[in-house]
Design a protein around this motif. Structure first.
Motif, PDB file in Angstrom:
ATOM      1  N   GLY A  59       0.805  -1.222   0.000  1.00 38.80           N
ATOM      2  CA  GLY A  59       0.000   0.000   0.000  1.00 38.80           C
ATOM      3  C   GLY A  59       0.833   1.264   0.000  1.00 38.80           C
ATOM      4  O   GLY A  59       0.290   2.361   0.099  1.00 38.80           O
ATOM      5  N   GLY A  60       2.133   1.150  -0.151  1.00 39.59           N
ATOM      6  CA  GLY A  60       3.017   2.315  -0.102  1.00 39.59           C
ATOM      7  C   GLY A  60       3.333   2.954  -1.443  1.00 39.59           C
ATOM      8  O   GLY A  60       3.779   4.097  -1.508  1.00 39.59           O
ATOM      9  N   TYR A 156       6.055   6.245  -5.077  1.00 38.88           N
ATOM     10  CA  TYR A 156       5.645   6.267  -3.678  1.00 38.88           C
ATOM     11  C   TYR A 156       4.484   7.245  -3.526  1.00 38.88           C
ATOM     12  O   TYR A 156       4.461   8.292  -4.192  1.00 38.88           O
ATOM     13  N   LEU A 157       3.529   6.894  -2.675  1.00 42.66           N
ATOM     14  CA  LEU A 157       2.352   7.748  -2.491  1.00 42.66           C
ATOM     15  C   LEU A 157       2.736   9.161  -2.072  1.00 42.66           C
ATOM     16  O   LEU A 157       2.083  10.122  -2.483  1.00 42.66           O
ATOM     17  N   ASP A 158       3.783   9.296  -1.275  1.00 42.43           N
ATOM     18  CA  ASP A 158       4.191  10.622  -0.814  1.00 42.43           C
ATOM     19  C   ASP A 158       5.217  11.290  -1.739  1.00 42.43           C
ATOM     20  O   ASP A 158       5.740  12.351  -1.427  1.00 42.43           O
ATOM     21  N   ALA A 159       5.491  10.681  -2.896  1.00 43.76           N
ATOM     22  CA  ALA A 159       6.452  11.256  -3.849  1.00 43.76           C
ATOM     23  C   ALA A 159       5.959  11.053  -5.279  1.00 43.76           C
ATOM     24  O   ALA A 159       6.620  10.408  -6.092  1.00 43.76           O
ATOM     25  N   ALA A 176      -4.936   5.648   0.086  1.00 42.62           N
ATOM     26  CA  ALA A 176      -3.961   5.237   1.095  1.00 42.62           C
ATOM     27  C   ALA A 176      -4.637   4.942   2.437  1.00 42.62           C
ATOM     28  O   ALA A 176      -4.087   4.204   3.253  1.00 42.62           O
ATOM     29  N   ARG A 177      -5.809   5.490   2.644  1.00 48.36           N
ATOM     30  CA  ARG A 177      -6.514   5.301   3.913  1.00 48.36           C
ATOM     31  C   ARG A 177      -7.533   4.159   3.874  1.00 48.36           C
ATOM     32  O   ARG A 177      -8.175   3.875   4.863  1.00 48.36           O
ATOM     33  N   ARG A 178      -7.672   3.532   2.720  1.00 44.92           N
ATOM     34  CA  ARG A 178      -8.636   2.433   2.577  1.00 44.92           C
ATOM     35  C   ARG A 178      -8.052   1.141   3.113  1.00 44.92           C
ATOM     36  O   ARG A 178      -6.917   0.787   2.756  1.00 44.92           O
TER      37      ARG A 178
END
Length: 181
Positions: A59-60, A156-159, A176-178
Motif C-alpha cells: 500500500g506504499g 511512492y504515495l508521498d512522492a 492510502a486510507r482504505r
C-alpha cells in the motif's frame, strides 16, 4: 443486469466522503437518468468511465500510467464495454489490461468521482464521468506497459511525479486510507 443499471445502483448506494463528492454523485445520477446511453463512449455530452488506482501489496506505492493524450501521470482506466457486466468489472478489466498484473484485489466500493474534459479517439470533445476504485497488486507483481500508455511506473504515495493530475493526487490520498479487503 445491464451495466447502466449497475452503475446507477452502485452510485445510489455509495456513501461519498465529502459534500463535494455527494454533489458529483447527484450529477452522475442525473446523467444516468437522462441518458440511457450514458455508459457508452458515443454519448457525446459525457459518459461514465471506470478507473483504478493500483497500489503495491504494502500500500506504499501506486502504479501510474503516462497517458498519451493528456501527457500526465494518471491511474489506470477507461471506457465501459458492454461485455463488462458491471462497473466494478470494467474497473478491474481496465486495471488488469493496462498493468499486465493478474490477481489484483479490488475494493468493491468507489473511492472518488471525477469529471474532466477529454477528446476521445475519433470523437468530438466530451467529458468523462469517471468512477474511481482502488486495488492492490500481489506481492510478486511485475507491471507490464500496454500499448495504451507511453510509460508505466511505480511511485511512492508521498512522492508522486510532478506532472500528476491534481484529482489523482486526491485519489491517492483517499486510497492510502482504505483498508485492504
Amino acid at each position: 443486469m445491464p451495466i447502466h443499471d449497475d452503475v446507477l445502483a452502485t452510485l445510489r448506494t455509495w456513501e461519498p466522503p465529502t459534500w463535494e463528492q455527494a454533489a458529483l454523485r447527484e450529477a452522475y445520477v442525473g446523467l444516468l437518468l437522462a441518458r440511457p446511453d450514458a455508459c457508452a463512449r458515443t454519448c457525446t455530452p459525457g459518459h461514465i468511465t471506470a478507473s483504478t488506482l493500483v497500489l503495491d501489496a504494502t500500500g506504499g506505492r501506486m502504479l501510474l500510467t503516462l497517458h498519451p493524450r493528456i501527457g500526465l501521470w494518471v491511474q489506470l482506466g477507461g471506457h465501459l464495454e458492454p461485455e463488462d457486466g458491471s462497473l466494478l468489472a470494467a474497473a478491474l478489466r481496465e486495471a488488469t489490461e493496462e498493468s499486465g498484473i493478474e490477481g489484483l484485489v479490488i475494493d468493491p466500493e468507489p473511492v472518488q468521482l471525477s469529471v474532466h474534459p477529454i477528446t476521445c479517439k475519433n470523437s468530438p470533445p466530451t467529458r468523462h464521468f469517471d468512477v474511481r476504485f482502488v486495488a492492490w497488486a500481489p506481492a510478486d507483481a511485475v507491471a507490464v506497459r500496454s500499448e495504451e500508455s507511453r510509460d508505466l511506473r511505480w511511485f511512492y504515495l508521498d512522492a508522486p511525479p510532478e506532472d500528476f493530475r491534481p484529482d489523482t493526487r486526491e485519489l491517492a490520498h483517499w486510497a492510502a486510507r482504505r483498508p485492504r479487503p
